[in-house]
Design an enzyme around this catalytic site. Structure first.
Site, PDB file in Angstrom:
ATOM      1  CB  SER A  22      30.004 -26.463  30.156  1.00  0.00           C
ATOM      2  OG  SER A  22      29.695 -27.263  28.903  1.00  0.00           O
TER       3      SER A  22
ATOM      4  CG  HIS B 295      28.643 -22.588  26.626  1.00  0.00           C
ATOM      5  ND1 HIS B 295      27.804 -22.997  27.583  1.00  0.00           N
ATOM      6  CD2 HIS B 295      29.672 -23.624  26.535  1.00  0.00           C
ATOM      7  CE1 HIS B 295      28.142 -24.175  28.397  1.00  0.00           C
ATOM      8  NE2 HIS B 295      29.255 -24.603  27.527  1.00  0.00           N
TER       9      HIS B 295
ATOM     10  CD  GLU C  28      24.927 -20.943  28.287  1.00  0.00           C
ATOM     11  OE1 GLU C  28      25.860 -21.401  27.605  1.00  0.00           O
ATOM     12  OE2 GLU C  28      24.582 -20.702  29.177  1.00  0.00           O
TER      13      GLU C  28
END
Length: 522
Positions: A224, A435, A341
């Site tokens: 990320s 995610h 995601e």
């Protein structure tokens, strides 16, 4: 915190590290660094030496708040490196961020936080020259820390590497870009969190050999915001030569969407408006405001209210320009993202809602949009919403990074997509490859995820992913004995699908990313 199954895994890895169960001597737990000696501890049933909370820079407090990291002050007595340093000051970001250095769940961290952790195989002597893996945590540049259980260093060293995890300044403390700071600091301000990463990499270059690591074989990897940082460090002049391979998990700083960088000229006036809310009229007064108050005032800017900036010094131009001109670090790259995601966008989605959203947003290109993201049925709309949300949020930017680096950078590039949907857990209901889902698989820390009931295929994939990642750190190629063959990202755009089973096949979604590329140009 460890479950019985995790302890069983710990014993297994301990045997892998040494068939006779290496017991590190007391001397091996004391290592001399350039700043002084550090004394660590054994973890994972004696298989791993851990040195935690080691300062890599001076505490950025008082007059050093909002300044580039300064050298740590040397110490004379052995430093107790058996506990994590405090995570960096931050507001609450995500429920699944838990910090082992915290006394209470309400602990917002400290500005005195520039520490790192070193995890080495117990039998790795100072001349072992093992590959080094340098982890940069995610959290939108606003949250996270090296003491999160999912980043524990118990298992990755069992694959023959040394693992480094770091803290770096976050949010307002890491990325405030005031014109007054630029006037004080030679024309640039902001990016202190990124400078911290460079300072930590410099510490590694100076000291890691004494822990058994090879300063000439360092892999930076992150997820990320950590992946955004990896792509940025590849472009930052001050980071060149400090690492030799790169892994990006879900994020790239080359698109104009999430975590996009503004210039100092654009950001500066916004920061001045924020400063007015503090009541401070100059930098001295601003630096005197207590940490908690600064955090409270910064929270009004939202989760990612303060982020990296094109400051004219650390970054003199957009990251994408540097890549397009081939001026990024030419290092092997392994990068990708997870299937779901954007699962957050699929919640409650119906065919009717999806059609309305598509027509409103892409009136002139609706036919193209619905061809790429169909929604004739509710089931189809849910899948397309997750795909669209993920592409907008993470996938397109990561793809663009890989795509441009393939054209202008090192040719040793490997691309993946994590497809295996994890079982539901406390903070992640439903079954998704969501995610941040990849973290526990890569670190071998599945059992630190609260409420998950893991399957055999999860544990198998975790071991395979750890092998791929550490193989890449060793030789710039993830392939190795007993693993499905991972082709380079070349002709046919092959993507490694991390699933049960693992397979490689041509990119099935290139037309979606080209749609975003075309939209971005306009």
């Amino acid at each position: 915190m460890f479950s019985g199954s995790l302890m069983f895994r710990a014993v297994a890895i301990a045997v892998t590290v040494s068939a006779i169960g290496v017991a590190a001597s007391a001397d091996s737990l004391t290592v001399k660094t350039a700043d002084g000696k550090v004394h660590g501890k054994l973890i994972n049933n004696g298989a791993v030496r851990a040195f935690q909370g080691v300062p890599y820079a001076a505490p950025p407090v008082s007059d050093l708040r909002w300044k580039a990291p300064q050298p740590a002050k040397p110490w004379k007595k052995d430093l107790d490196a058996t506990k994590y340093g405090h995570h960096c000051a931050q507001n609450h970001v995500f429920d699944d961020m838990v910090f082992q250095d915290s006394a209470t769940p309400d602990d917002k961290g400290s500005e005195d936080c520039l520490t790192l952790n070193i995890y080495a195989p117990a039998n790795a002597g100072p001349k072992a020259k093992l590959p080094v893996m340098f982890w940069i945590h995610g959290g939108g540049y606003s949250g996270g820390g090296s003491s999160e259980p999912r980043h524990n260093g118990d298992f990755m060293p069992g694959k023959g590497v040394i693992l480094i995890t770091i803290n770096y300044r976050l949010g307002v403390f890491g990325f405030l870009a005031l014109p007054e700071l630029a006037a004080e600091q030679g024309g640039s301000s902001g990016n202190y969190g990124l400078m911290d990463m460079v300072a930590a990499l410099t510490w590694v270059k100076t000291n890691i050999a004494d822990f058994g690591g090879d300063p000439g074989n360092v892999t930076i990897f992150g997820e990320s915001a950590g992946s955004f940082a990896v792509s940025t460090l590849m472009a930052a002049p001050s980071a060149q030569g400090l690492f030799h391979k790169a892994i990006g998990e879900s994020g790239g700083a080359l698109a104009s969407g999430g975590l996009a960088m503004e210039s100092l000229a654009v950001r500066g006036p916004k920061e001045e408006e924020w400063m007015k809310t503090t009541g401070a009229t100059n930098l001295a007064e601003l630096r005197a405001i207590p940490t908690d108050k600064i955090l409270g005032l910064s929270s009004k800017r939202g989760m990612v209210g303060f982020a990296p900036v094109i400051d004219g010094k650390f970054l003199s131009e957009p990251v994408v320009n540097i890549y397009n001109e081939g001026r990024q670090a030419k290092v092997p790259l392994l990068a990708g993202f997870n299937r779901d995601e954007g699962s957050f966008l699929s919640i409650g989605m119906t065919a009717e809602k999806w059609k309305a959203m598509g027509l409103e947003r892409y009136a002139d290109k609706a036919a193209d949009f619905f061809k790429l993201y169909p929604g004739a049925t509710d089931t189809e709309a849910v899948r397309s919403a997750s795909d669209f949300g993920g592409d907008q949020f993470i996938a397109y930017g990561t793809w663009k990074w890989i795509e441009i680096d393939r054209r202008t950078g090192d040719k040793d590039i490997y691309r993946y997509k994590l497809d295996l949907a994890a079982p539901p857990s406390k903070f992640h209901p439903g079954s998704f490859a969501f995610h941040s889902d990849d973290i526990e698989y890569i670190f071998g820390t599945l059992d630190t995820r609260p409420g998950a009931t893991w399957r055999e295929e999860d544990r198998k994939l975790s071991d395979q992913m750890m092998s791929y990642w550490t193989n890449f750190a060793k030789k710039g190629d993830p392939n190795g004995p007993g693993l499905p063959e991972w082709p380079k990202y070349g002709d046919g755009d092959p993507v490694m699908h991390l699933d049960n089973p693992i397979t490689a096949r041509p990119d099935e979604n290139r037309s979606r990313y080209e749609f975003w590329l075309d939209t971005e140009k306009k």
